[in-house]
Design a protein around this motif. Structure first.
Motif, PDB file in Angstrom:
ATOM      1  N   LEU A 195       9.503   2.779   8.190  1.00  0.00           N
ATOM      2  CA  LEU A 195       9.389   2.920   6.530  1.00  0.00           C
ATOM      3  C   LEU A 195       8.459   4.433   6.326  1.00  0.00           C
ATOM      4  CD1 LEU A 195      10.094   3.442   3.816  1.00  0.00           C
ATOM      5  CD2 LEU A 195       8.476   1.956   3.169  1.00  0.00           C
ATOM      6  N   LYS A 196       7.327   4.304   7.266  1.00  0.00           N
ATOM      7  CA  LYS A 196       5.972   5.154   7.320  1.00  0.00           C
ATOM      8  C   LYS A 196       6.663   6.513   8.153  1.00  0.00           C
ATOM      9  CE  LYS A 196       1.725   2.390   7.114  1.00  0.00           C
ATOM     10  NZ  LYS A 196       0.609   2.450   7.780  1.00  0.00           N
ATOM     11  N   SER A 197       6.850   6.360   9.058  1.00  0.00           N
ATOM     12  CA  SER A 197       7.422   7.698   9.791  1.00  0.00           C
ATOM     13  C   SER A 197       8.421   8.054   8.621  1.00  0.00           C
ATOM     14  CB  SER A 197       8.617   6.445  10.927  1.00  0.00           C
ATOM     15  OG  SER A 197       7.604   6.440  11.730  1.00  0.00           O
ATOM     16  N   TYR A 198       9.189   7.376   8.548  1.00  0.00           N
ATOM     17  CA  TYR A 198      10.670   8.083   7.153  1.00  0.00           C
ATOM     18  C   TYR A 198      10.170   9.067   6.801  1.00  0.00           C
ATOM     19  CZ  TYR A 198      13.742   8.489   3.061  1.00  0.00           C
ATOM     20  OH  TYR A 198      14.141   8.964   2.466  1.00  0.00           O
ATOM     21  N   LEU A 199       9.290   8.488   5.692  1.00  0.00           N
ATOM     22  CA  LEU A 199       8.689   8.957   4.424  1.00  0.00           C
ATOM     23  C   LEU A 199       7.578  10.217   4.894  1.00  0.00           C
ATOM     24  CD1 LEU A 199       6.382   5.744   2.419  1.00  0.00           C
ATOM     25  CD2 LEU A 199       8.214   7.206   1.952  1.00  0.00           C
ATOM     26  N   ARG A 200       6.903  10.396   6.712  1.00  0.00           N
ATOM     27  CA  ARG A 200       6.673  11.229   7.332  1.00  0.00           C
ATOM     28  C   ARG A 200       7.882  12.924   7.831  1.00  0.00           C
ATOM     29  NH1 ARG A 200       3.139   7.641  10.273  1.00  0.00           N
ATOM     30  NH2 ARG A 200       4.718   7.817  12.493  1.00  0.00           N
TER      31      ARG A 200
ATOM     32  N   GLN B 298       1.372  -1.104  -0.152  1.00  0.00           N
ATOM     33  CA  GLN B 298       0.336   0.087   0.333  1.00  0.00           C
ATOM     34  C   GLN B 298       0.855   1.517  -0.152  1.00  0.00           C
ATOM     35  OE1 GLN B 298      -2.171   0.241   3.604  1.00  0.00           O
ATOM     36  NE2 GLN B 298      -3.423  -1.752   1.890  1.00  0.00           N
ATOM     37  N   LEU B 299       2.152   0.981   0.597  1.00  0.00           N
ATOM     38  CA  LEU B 299       2.961   2.383   0.539  1.00  0.00           C
ATOM     39  C   LEU B 299       3.879   2.735  -0.666  1.00  0.00           C
ATOM     40  CD1 LEU B 299       4.516   1.589   3.944  1.00  0.00           C
ATOM     41  CD2 LEU B 299       2.935   2.976   3.172  1.00  0.00           C
TER      42      LEU B 299
ATOM     43  N   VAL C   2       7.339  -1.812   8.387  1.00  0.00           N
ATOM     44  CA  VAL C   2       5.905  -0.569   8.291  1.00  0.00           C
ATOM     45  C   VAL C   2       6.335   0.768   8.448  1.00  0.00           C
ATOM     46  CG1 VAL C   2       3.893  -0.737   7.529  1.00  0.00           C
ATOM     47  CG2 VAL C   2       5.204  -2.292   6.127  1.00  0.00           C
ATOM     48  N   ASN C   3       6.004   0.637   9.532  1.00  0.00           N
ATOM     49  CA  ASN C   3       6.134   1.933  10.381  1.00  0.00           C
ATOM     50  C   ASN C   3       7.022   2.680  10.743  1.00  0.00           C
ATOM     51  OD1 ASN C   3       3.186   1.308  11.098  1.00  0.00           O
ATOM     52  ND2 ASN C   3       4.416   0.243  13.112  1.00  0.00           N
TER      53      ASN C   3
END
Length: 319
Positions: A306-311, A22-23, A303-304
């Motif tokens: 990566l999500k934090s990096y993308l934010r 989904q990312l 996944v978390n």
């Protein structure tokens, strides 16, 4: 955004990776040759995000990956990454420091309990008919050992070691530990000591430090000579912490009564590894991290991260 997972087989054959898909545009590989930089680069291609478990990313790979900005190591150890090169090329590197704390501590004690209780051996002998042929209600084929009152020495005192300490305390063992810096938050019943003192006094020594140039060969001929006769050695950290040839000799001479390890210096294990023919050596194939619940946690944290990096608020950054 392109995401490449270089070696997901140990995780992805029974986990659902939809949350990662989904990312971004995901390319998932079961395995990647660890000694083939050209193939690693080919698979990375123009990906911005690379996830790796054991596939090494050295300077030659990092500097030639045109769009690489993030490496997510799917584990606690990050010795497979050239951190200096990543820093020079502004590549963020993260790891997963806490996912396997409970599992690895549990497995450490599984090794110790197998060594002291000999459950596997006696189960085998019963099924082979030996118990049924004895004249008595009981028999044992190897000496058994009680843990109560024994001294458990932990080299390193991070999260896993602290959990092992709790288990040792529950078995009424005396707990001592060595850490490269003082631990003010240690439990009242756990005593911090110098490495030399730990090596000389512990009945059971368990390794819980990361692999660095300073810790490679930490257990060597010198430290083995300083240990108590009959010491039990445990390793659920990294195989290269131990000089395996020196340890094999110590096992064969009885200086070390048993070695329980989930890791070796080169994995998968080579047929020439001296531990394979050493006495009282218990080797498992790097599975302390592998319970389903543990791997599910690893995927979630991957996944978390990566999500934090993308934010733009990266977490668990190393280097």
């Amino acid at each position: 955004m392109k995401i490449v997972l270089l070696d997901g087989y140990a995780l992805n054959h029974d986990l659902n990776w939809q949350v990662l898909r989904q990312l971004g545009n995901c390319q998932l590989y079961d395995r990647t040759p660890v000694d083939d930089d050209a193939e690693i680069l080919k698979r990375i291609g123009d990906a911005e995000i690379v996830l790796t478990h054991k596939t090494p990313l050295d300077d030659a790979v990092i500097r030639q990956a045109p769009k690489l900005t993030y490496i997510g190591v799917m584990g606690t150890g990050y010795d497979v990454i050239d951190l200096e090169s990543a820093k020079q090329h502004q590549v963020t590197v993260t790891n997963i420091p806490t996912y396997a704390t409970a599992a690895v501590a549990q497995f450490t004690f599984s090794l110790l309990l197998e060594i002291t209780g000999q459950v596997g051996l006696h189960n085998q002998l019963v099924h082979e008919g030996k118990w049924g042929k004895t004249a008595d209600f009981t028999f044992w084929d190897k000496p058994l050992l009680e843990l109560q009152g024994k001294t458990l020495g932990l080299i390193g005192y991070g999260r896993i070691a602290q959990k092992v300490a709790e288990l040792g305390h529950a078995f009424s063992m005396k707990v001592i530990f060595y850490n490269h810096r003082p631990r003010d938050n240690a439990q009242s019943w756990a005593k911090q000591v110098e490495l030399a003192d730990l090596v000389k006094t512990a009945d059971v020594i368990s390794l819980h430090v990361i692999q660095t140039p300073d810790t490679i060969g930490l257990i060597n001929q010198t430290t083995l000579d300083q240990m108590k006769d009959g010491v039990i050695l445990l390793n659920t950290a990294r195989g290269k912490l131990v000089d395996e040839s020196a340890l094999a000799t110590a096992l064969n001479k009885g200086k070390v009564s048993a070695y329980g390890t989930d890791v070796v210096s080169k994995e998968p294990i080579q047929t020439t590894n001296p531990l394979l023919t050493a006495k009282n050596c218990y080797i498992t194939p790097h599975i302390a991290w592998a319970p389903l619940e543990t791997r599910e946690r690893l995927l979630t944290i991957t996944v978390n991260n990566l999500k934090s990096y993308l934010r733009d608020v990266p977490q668990n950054v190393v280097g």
